[in-house]
Design a protein around this motif. Structure first.
Motif, PDB file in Angstrom:
ATOM      1  N   SER A 143       0.841  -1.267   0.136  1.00  0.00           N
ATOM      2  CA  SER A 143      -0.088   0.134   0.249  1.00  0.00           C
ATOM      3  C   SER A 143       0.971   1.032   0.079  1.00  0.00           C
ATOM      4  N   LEU A 144       2.099   1.018   0.411  1.00  0.00           N
ATOM      5  CA  LEU A 144       3.090   2.162   0.394  1.00  0.00           C
ATOM      6  C   LEU A 144       3.276   2.612  -1.120  1.00  0.00           C
ATOM      7  N   VAL A 145       3.152   1.609  -2.038  1.00  0.00           N
ATOM      8  CA  VAL A 145       3.570   1.760  -3.519  1.00  0.00           C
ATOM      9  C   VAL A 145       2.287   2.006  -4.381  1.00  0.00           C
ATOM     10  N   GLY A 146       1.304   1.528  -3.996  1.00  0.00           N
ATOM     11  CA  GLY A 146       0.029   1.500  -4.836  1.00  0.00           C
ATOM     12  C   GLY A 146      -1.043   0.722  -4.385  1.00  0.00           C
ATOM     13  N   ASP A 147      -1.917   0.297  -5.154  1.00  0.00           N
ATOM     14  CA  ASP A 147      -3.146  -0.455  -4.547  1.00  0.00           C
ATOM     15  C   ASP A 147      -2.687  -2.069  -4.393  1.00  0.00           C
ATOM     16  N   GLU A 148      -3.109  -2.390  -3.303  1.00  0.00           N
ATOM     17  CA  GLU A 148      -2.295  -3.497  -2.857  1.00  0.00           C
ATOM     18  C   GLU A 148      -2.744  -4.729  -3.810  1.00  0.00           C
ATOM     19  N   ASP A 149      -4.216  -4.604  -4.334  1.00  0.00           N
ATOM     20  CA  ASP A 149      -4.567  -5.706  -5.047  1.00  0.00           C
ATOM     21  C   ASP A 149      -4.283  -5.599  -6.245  1.00  0.00           C
ATOM     22  N   GLY A 158      14.394   5.936   8.922  1.00  0.00           N
ATOM     23  CA  GLY A 158      14.057   5.813   7.442  1.00  0.00           C
ATOM     24  C   GLY A 158      12.570   5.560   7.389  1.00  0.00           C
ATOM     25  N   PRO A 159      12.200   5.546   6.305  1.00  0.00           N
ATOM     26  CA  PRO A 159      10.388   5.369   5.943  1.00  0.00           C
ATOM     27  C   PRO A 159       9.960   3.965   6.480  1.00  0.00           C
ATOM     28  N   PHE A 160      10.876   3.206   6.568  1.00  0.00           N
ATOM     29  CA  PHE A 160      10.133   1.605   6.949  1.00  0.00           C
ATOM     30  C   PHE A 160      10.309   1.630   8.571  1.00  0.00           C
ATOM     31  N   ALA A 161      10.806   2.545   9.252  1.00  0.00           N
ATOM     32  CA  ALA A 161      11.076   2.411  10.812  1.00  0.00           C
ATOM     33  C   ALA A 161       9.771   1.857  11.554  1.00  0.00           C
ATOM     34  N   GLY A 162       8.862   2.508  11.116  1.00  0.00           N
ATOM     35  CA  GLY A 162       7.465   2.431  11.943  1.00  0.00           C
ATOM     36  C   GLY A 162       6.919   0.971  11.554  1.00  0.00           C
ATOM     37  N   LEU A 163       7.010   0.542  10.614  1.00  0.00           N
ATOM     38  CA  LEU A 163       6.297  -0.648  10.094  1.00  0.00           C
ATOM     39  C   LEU A 163       7.456  -1.850  10.617  1.00  0.00           C
ATOM     40  N   ALA A 164       8.921  -1.550  10.464  1.00  0.00           N
ATOM     41  CA  ALA A 164       9.594  -2.755  11.068  1.00  0.00           C
ATOM     42  C   ALA A 164       9.521  -2.690  12.592  1.00  0.00           C
ATOM     43  N   HIS A 215      14.667 -10.857  10.586  1.00  0.00           N
ATOM     44  CA  HIS A 215      14.453 -10.417  11.814  1.00  0.00           C
ATOM     45  C   HIS A 215      15.776  -9.204  11.860  1.00  0.00           C
ATOM     46  N   LEU A 216      16.896  -9.569  11.627  1.00  0.00           N
ATOM     47  CA  LEU A 216      18.052  -8.860  11.642  1.00  0.00           C
ATOM     48  C   LEU A 216      17.871  -7.554  10.859  1.00  0.00           C
ATOM     49  N   LEU A 217      17.239  -7.750   9.466  1.00  0.00           N
ATOM     50  CA  LEU A 217      16.934  -6.643   8.799  1.00  0.00           C
ATOM     51  C   LEU A 217      15.893  -5.658   9.261  1.00  0.00           C
ATOM     52  N   TYR A 218      14.737  -6.162   9.728  1.00  0.00           N
ATOM     53  CA  TYR A 218      13.822  -5.157  10.373  1.00  0.00           C
ATOM     54  C   TYR A 218      14.444  -4.623  11.819  1.00  0.00           C
ATOM     55  N   ARG A 219      15.159  -5.634  12.471  1.00  0.00           N
ATOM     56  CA  ARG A 219      15.714  -4.789  13.753  1.00  0.00           C
ATOM     57  C   ARG A 219      16.478  -3.532  13.315  1.00  0.00           C
ATOM     58  N   GLN A 220      17.221  -3.672  12.388  1.00  0.00           N
ATOM     59  CA  GLN A 220      18.002  -2.479  12.019  1.00  0.00           C
ATOM     60  C   GLN A 220      17.174  -1.469  11.564  1.00  0.00           C
ATOM     61  N   LEU A 221      16.347  -1.716  10.396  1.00  0.00           N
ATOM     62  CA  LEU A 221      15.399  -0.915   9.960  1.00  0.00           C
ATOM     63  C   LEU A 221      14.662  -0.010  11.163  1.00  0.00           C
ATOM     64  N   ALA A 222      14.142  -0.984  11.929  1.00  0.00           N
ATOM     65  CA  ALA A 222      13.437  -0.226  13.226  1.00  0.00           C
ATOM     66  C   ALA A 222      14.139   0.614  13.988  1.00  0.00           C
TER      67      ALA A 222
END
Lengths: 322, 257, 96
Positions: B74-80, B130-136, B119-126
């Motif tokens: 949904s960050l990119v466009g319409d999910e479906d 950056g724009p993915f911090a909240g989601l991560a 897990h390693l990736l999202y931990r760093q993003l969190a």
């Protein structure tokens, strides 16, 4: 300790049932009551897990991500409900493996409704609305069933199941109001699922083998025909709101009875499906058996690991979150 | 089936409904497609799991991943539109996550390799801004559980019976060549892939050894697997998976569900 | 081939909120305690029903028998002086 005679046990049991008290696992109970309960809870549990199949058939094809999430959560709930019910049956000393074995070898049954195929996406909606609707009509009174563990499992199940019927109705409504092709798909599904749903309440009262005794024991609270009538009366206005018709030319309001009259149910078909001649009987059991057999090495491995590492078997408690 | 794609045949990032211009679409699609495809694969287990308790566990993981996918797409466009109307070449997921379920050991090995990485990736993003911090930040808790679940099974199957040991080893070996792709740099993800890879190898080695398994020694990449999924090049079974996933949606162009 | 032994049965207790005690939620099968906890998390808290879980092997529970119900529980029924309502306090007396 007081010596209690068999008669006194029976009298205490009868009195508890009469007073609407719950019977608990370690209480004395008549053998026939125990057997009847195990049969009913097992059949109910089997229905939940076999019932996963017709809907799981559409998880990989769900037409939107929202619907996919809903359907996955629903099929998961059915596995969970199977688990609650097997656990309830186990309180009477019958292990899940034994019950599964009886299912796999055809010695115990599951609801015949799941021997019908899900041919289109709309079937997912029809199952939610009609099949779950019929199941809920059957199940709500079971929350007051005389056997405590069964009643408690049903309370949990009914609570969780309220979303199942609503999602089905919403799904059908979306189709009914969608393109002509979608509307036709919804109508076709309702046409195919309506009569089998009415059969879910079981044979007419005068032909039902277990009904009278189950009612006396308060395992069951209402007769098959009574619940079926209740279901029909609920569905008629719901179908109208959906903009779909129910496939019964004899369906009409009877002012005098204060209920809807409906056409004759094809009990020959019901008996035939029950005997194993439904469209999917073999397919459903084969898939179940295959999953169980193909999972044997996994279950064995975990058991072997536990044996090797006995220490892990000690009771453990973990605070999950702060 | 005659349905033809109407949008996103080649340019998945140009949707008119793109929600956030600050988000790098390449990165969001890479992460979103990973979650979507793996969730779909796990959904195929419904009704087939080795034990009832595991039906519930696998569905929980699938639902977590699907939730992540929906947010990311949904960050990119319409999910479906993105899920159902893109062609195979426009999907940016790792080849690892599209691999067929195989037996339970294969599913667990796939989950293990992916979850440790995620897990390693999202931990760093969190931890970043950056724009993915909240989601991560939300997803990292879910993923920690997926990893825990996979590791518990790796250890039990590896150190269970002779048969389970053999199956688990075979699964780890077979999927090994898809693991290198996880550490190819992705445009818009501000992480150091080399550092992630070192941590990943360390964890994987530790768990496999605890499970009495041998860390596979083959190549972790190859001509067909080195970052190819991220560029839209997938393995054979993926086309079949998409055909099944997209068929109904595409059969009714423009319909609502 | 089929499993030779069924996984043992575990009783699951869930604390629904901090400040409340764990209550019995149901049971499940698991090969060991660690897996039992995880299965319990997946099954009994998937709608946010808990913040903490206990699992106990069902065989570890010793239960009072229904036959002992009378000697166990009836003697407690005739000791009303254990309850505050047993005592009469003149009207108007506060903080008692």
């Amino acid at each position: 300790m007081t010596v209690v005679t068999a008669d006194a046990y029976e009298a205490a049991f009868d009195a508890a049932v009469a007073a609407d008290e719950r019977i608990e696992p370690r209480d004395w109970m008549p053998e026939a009551y125990r057997a009847s309960l195990v049969r009913q809870m097992a059949q109910h549990a089997h229905s939940e897990i076999i019932g996963m199949q017709p809907e799981a058939n559409w998880i990989t094809r769900a037409p939107s991500l929202r619907r996919k999430a809903i359907l996955m959560a629903k099929v998961q709930d059915e596995a969970g409900h199977g688990l609650y019910l097997y656990s309830a049956a186990e309180t009477l000393g019958t292990g899940r493996d034994e019950l599964l074995d009886k299912l796999h070898t055809g010695r115990q049954k599951y609801s015949s409704i799941f021997n019908y195929p899900t041919l289109t996406w709309a079937d997912v909606g029809a199952i939610g609305w009609l099949v779950d609707g019929a199941a809920i009509t059957n199940q709500v009174p079971l929350c007051r069933c005389s056997y405590g563990p069964y009643a408690r499992a049903m309370v949990r199940i009914c609570k969780e199941e309220s979303f199942h019927q609503r999602q089905g109705y919403e799904l059908l409504l979306t189709l009914s109001r969608g393109t002509p092709e979608q509307h036709a798909m919804a109508q076709d599904a309702v046409d195919r699922w309506w009569w089998p749903s009415l059969m879910m309440f079981g044979p007419p009262d005068d032909a039902s083998a277990h009904s009278a005794q189950s009612m006396a024991w308060k395992i069951k609270r209402h007769s098959n025909d009574e619940l079926r009538q209740r279901f029909v009366d609920i569905c008629v206005p719901q179908a109208q709101s959906l903009g779909l018709t129910l496939p019964d030319p004899d369906l009409r309001w009877n002012e005098e009875r204060g209920h809807h009259d409906f056409g004759a149910i094809d009990w020959a078909e019901f008996q035939d499906v029950l005997k194993g001649n439904g469209p999917c009987n073999e397919q459903r059991i084969n898939q179940r058996r295959r999953a169980h057999e193909e999972g044997a090495w996994v279950r064995d491995a975990a058991a072997a690991y536990a044996d090797k590492h006995q220490a892990a078997l000690h009771t453990e408690s973990v605070e999950a979150t702060a | 089936m005659t349905a033809t794609p109407t949008t996103h045949a080649t340019a998945p990032t140009t949707s008119a409904t793109a929600a956030d211009p600050a988000v790098n679409a390449t990165a969001a699609l890479a992460l979103g497609d990973d979650a979507l495809v793996l969730s779909h694969r796990l959904g195929e287990w419904a009704g087939h799991a080795p034990v009832l308790e595991e039906e519930v566990a696998l569905a929980n993981i699938a639902l977590d991943l699907l939730g992540q996918a929906r947010v990311l797409l949904s960050l990119v466009g319409d999910e479906d539109e993105l899920a159902f109307l893109r062609e195979e070449r426009s999907f940016r997921n790792l080849q690892l996550v599209e691999q067929p379920n195989g037996d339970f050991a294969c599913t667990i090995a796939r989950q293990f390799y992916f979850s440790v990485h995620q897990h390693l990736l999202y931990r760093q993003l969190a931890a970043g801004d950056g724009p993915f911090a909240g989601l991560a930040g939300k997803a990292v808790k879910e993923v920690a559980y997926h990893q825990d679940h996979a590791e518990h099974w790796i250890v039990r199957l590896g150190d269970g019976t002779a048969e389970s040991h053999e199956r688990m080893q075979r699964a780890c070996d077979a999927l090994w060549r898809f693991t290198g792709e996880m550490f190819q740099p992705v445009d818009g993800l501000e992480v150091d892939p080399m550092a992630l890879e070192a941590l990943w190898l360390e964890r994987v080695t530790e768990v496999l050894e605890r499970a009495t398994l041998t860390v596979p020694s083959g190549a972790r990449t190859g001509a067909w697997a080195a970052g190819a999924g991220r560029q839209g090049l997938h393995t054979e079974s993926f086309g079949r998976m998409l055909a099944e996933m997209q068929h109904l949606h595409r059969s009714h162009p423009g319909a609502s569900w | 081939m089929s499993s030779s032994t069924e996984w043992p049965l575990w009783e699951v207790f869930v604390r629904s909120r901090r400040g409340l005690s764990h209550t019995h939620a149901g049971s499940l099968h698991a090969p060991d305690a660690e897996m039992a906890l995880r299965n319990a998390r997946d099954l009994y808290t998937r709608r946010g029903e808990g913040v903490s879980i206990w699992v106990v092997p069902s065989t570890a529970i010793t239960a009072s028998s229904p036959d002992e119900k009378d000697p166990f529980f009836e003697p407690a029924a005739d000791k009303p002086y254990r309850h505050p309502t047993f005592y009469e306090i003149p009207e108007g007396v506060k903080h008692l």
